[in-house]
Design a protein around this motif. Structure first.
Motif, short mmCIF file in Angstrom:
data_model
loop_
_atom_site.label_atom_id
_atom_site.label_comp_id
_atom_site.label_asym_id
_atom_site.label_seq_id
_atom_site.Cartn_x
_atom_site.Cartn_y
_atom_site.Cartn_z
N LEU A 185 0.76 -1.20 0.14
CA LEU A 185 0.02 -0.07 -0.03
C LEU A 185 0.70 1.22 -0.14
N LEU A 186 1.81 1.29 0.77
CA LEU A 186 2.59 2.58 0.98
C LEU A 186 3.62 2.68 -0.07
N ASN A 187 3.94 1.75 -0.93
CA ASN A 187 4.85 1.69 -2.39
C ASN A 187 3.85 2.36 -3.70
N ILE A 188 2.59 2.36 -3.23
CA ILE A 188 1.80 2.94 -4.30
C ILE A 188 1.99 4.28 -5.03
N ARG A 189 2.28 4.36 -6.24
CA ARG A 189 2.47 5.80 -6.75
C ARG A 189 1.06 6.04 -7.68
N VAL A 190 1.32 7.46 -8.04
CA VAL A 190 -0.12 7.79 -8.78
C VAL A 190 -0.02 7.18 -10.13
N ASN A 254 4.10 11.72 4.27
CA ASN A 254 3.96 12.02 5.54
C ASN A 254 3.23 13.61 5.26
N LEU A 255 2.79 14.00 6.61
CA LEU A 255 2.19 15.25 6.50
C LEU A 255 2.95 16.31 7.17
N VAL A 256 2.66 17.49 6.89
CA VAL A 256 3.31 18.68 7.24
C VAL A 256 2.51 19.81 7.89
N TYR A 257 2.45 19.97 8.92
CA TYR A 257 1.61 21.02 9.55
C TYR A 257 1.97 22.35 9.14
N LEU A 258 0.91 23.13 8.58
CA LEU A 258 1.23 24.53 8.30
C LEU A 258 0.49 25.37 9.39
N LYS A 259 1.25 26.05 10.26
CA LYS A 259 0.78 26.80 11.53
C LYS A 259 0.13 28.03 10.89
N VAL A 270 7.74 9.02 2.08
CA VAL A 270 6.90 8.05 1.96
C VAL A 270 6.28 7.83 3.37
N LEU A 271 5.05 7.70 3.59
CA LEU A 271 4.69 7.31 5.02
C LEU A 271 5.18 6.06 5.32
N SER A 272 5.71 6.08 6.66
CA SER A 272 6.24 4.72 7.17
C SER A 272 5.10 3.76 8.01
N TYR A 273 5.66 2.63 7.90
CA TYR A 273 4.79 1.52 8.17
C TYR A 273 4.47 1.54 9.79
N THR A 274 5.36 2.24 10.64
CA THR A 274 5.24 2.72 11.99
C THR A 274 4.01 3.75 12.28
N ARG A 275 4.06 4.70 11.54
CA ARG A 275 3.26 5.83 11.60
C ARG A 275 1.75 5.65 11.21
N PHE A 276 1.81 4.68 10.22
CA PHE A 276 0.52 3.91 9.85
C PHE A 276 -0.21 3.22 10.66
N ARG A 277 0.58 2.55 11.20
CA ARG A 277 0.01 1.70 12.30
C ARG A 277 -0.32 2.47 13.62
N GLU A 278 0.54 3.32 14.08
CA GLU A 278 0.10 4.16 15.29
C GLU A 278 -1.38 4.94 14.98
N ASN A 279 -1.50 5.49 13.36
CA ASN A 279 -2.82 6.08 13.20
C ASN A 279 -3.74 5.28 13.23
#
Length: 355
Positions: A185-190, A254-259, A270-279
């Motif tokens: 899933l994480l390796n999917i490109r447009v 990954n997401l970048v927060y714009l204050k 690319v979103l990491s496996y760990t972050r996907f699991r945490e979410n």
């Protein structure tokens, strides 16, 4: 790509023993450079991640030999191999001996030996001892249900959802419908997505079961339902400002927060496996589910179970294996979980015949 030989050189301890491996007496008068090339070619018979894990196990074996003043020359003797496997049986890790056995058998299989020393009955018996001494059975994660998917979409995929929430909902639904492993899933490109009127196709260039990297395709139907993967992907593309001509970019990043604007935008990593699991775990907790019962592989198991119940095609078994990218029926049966009502059909049939 990192060359596999560099992985070996990166570990000085193993590199020093790799020299003994090349100079092993089994090669006799063959030129060193020819031996080196042959060995490195053999390394490519396994996936890079597998080779890296095997190398770690081999390093531990060589350290065991060195600490006890035993010979560190490969091939190792059956006695030394058994001593090491016996030592691992005393470890708390329930699979230490099995992993070491696989790694050592692989590395000895590269040598031109008349028989692999790990094929000896005494070595196989060591692994069997480990399997029989496990005190607790393997507890698998629960499969994700259709109701859970609907709850996720309602909470995180509604019309006013933020980019962060919409990304999570899209990933969950796509994992469930396409039976994707997290890495796939994480390796999917447009560029990997091809759109059609009533369905879309996702190319999977690299899969765990695609040993020869021939590539595989996953067909997913489209509908107007709120849980339709196609609808969620299009909404996610629009929300993330991803253009279809940006073919090389990964779909989930990954997401970048714009204050300044109090919102999120996609980054470049690319979103990491760990972050996907945490979410996903956070999502379960907020939705009132026990996060300990589920993992990322629960999507694959849940999707397989749902398809197995509803699919009625004559060649059902073949279509199921093709969609889920399984090679054997054993792999397929490990994922599908039968409901209690279905399990009771067998004893009820016996009761009916005995009337």
């Amino acid at each position: 790509m990192i060359h596999l030989y560099r992985i070996l050189i990166a570990n000085f301890f193993f590199a020093s023993h790799f020299r003994f491996y090349i100079h092993s007496h089994v090669w006799k008068s063959v030129a060193i450079e020819s031996v080196r090339k042959l060995i490195l070619d053999c390394f490519r018979s396994r996936a890079r991640a597998t080779v890296k894990r095997y190398i770690k196990e081999i390093v531990l074996f060589l350290q065991f030999q060195s600490q006890r003043g035993l010979s560190g020359v490969l091939p190792a003797t059956i006695v030394h191999l058994c001593l090491y496997l016996s030592f691992l049986l005393g470890k708390q890790n329930v699979s230490a001996a099995s992993m070491a056995y696989a790694a050592l058998k692989w590395v000895h299989g590269i040598l031109p030996l008349p028989q692999n020393p790990l094929d000896a009955d005494i070595c196989r018996n060591m692994v069997e001892v480990e399997k029989r001494s496990r005190t607790s059975p393997v507890v698998k994660k629960e499969p994700v249900s259709v109701e859970l998917i609907k709850d996720i979409v309602r909470k995180y995929g509604h019309i006013d959802a933020t980019l962060k929430d919409l990304r999570l909902a899209t990933m969950c639904v796509l994992s469930f419908a396409g039976l994707f492993r997290a890495k796939e899933l994480l390796n999917i490109r447009v560029r990997d997505i091809m759109w059609f009127d009533d369905h879309f196709v996702i190319n999977v260039p690299e899969s765990k079961m695609d040993f020869y990297r021939q590539g595989q395709q996953v067909f997913i139907a489209r509908s107007n339902a709120e849980t339709c993967p196609g609808v969620l992907i299009n909404r996610y593309l629009a929300k993330a400002n991803i253009l279809l001509n940006d073919s090389e970019v990964h779909l989930f990043r990954n997401l970048v927060y714009l204050k300044s604007v109090d919102s999120y935008t996609l980054g470049k990593r690319v979103l990491s496996y760990t972050r996907f699991r945490e979410n996903f775990k956070e999502c379960l907790k907020e939705s009132g589910y026990d996060e300990k019962l589920y993992g990322l592989h629960s999507f694959r198991a849940g999707g397989a179970t749902t398809i197995a119940k509803s699919l009625t095609a004559p060649n059902k078994e073949r279509l199921l294996k093709l969609h889920e990218r399984w090679k054997t029926d054993i792999s397929k049966d490990m994922y599908i979980k039968e409901a209690k009502v279905e399990r009771l059909m067998v004893p009820k049939a016996w009761v009916y015949e005995c009337k």
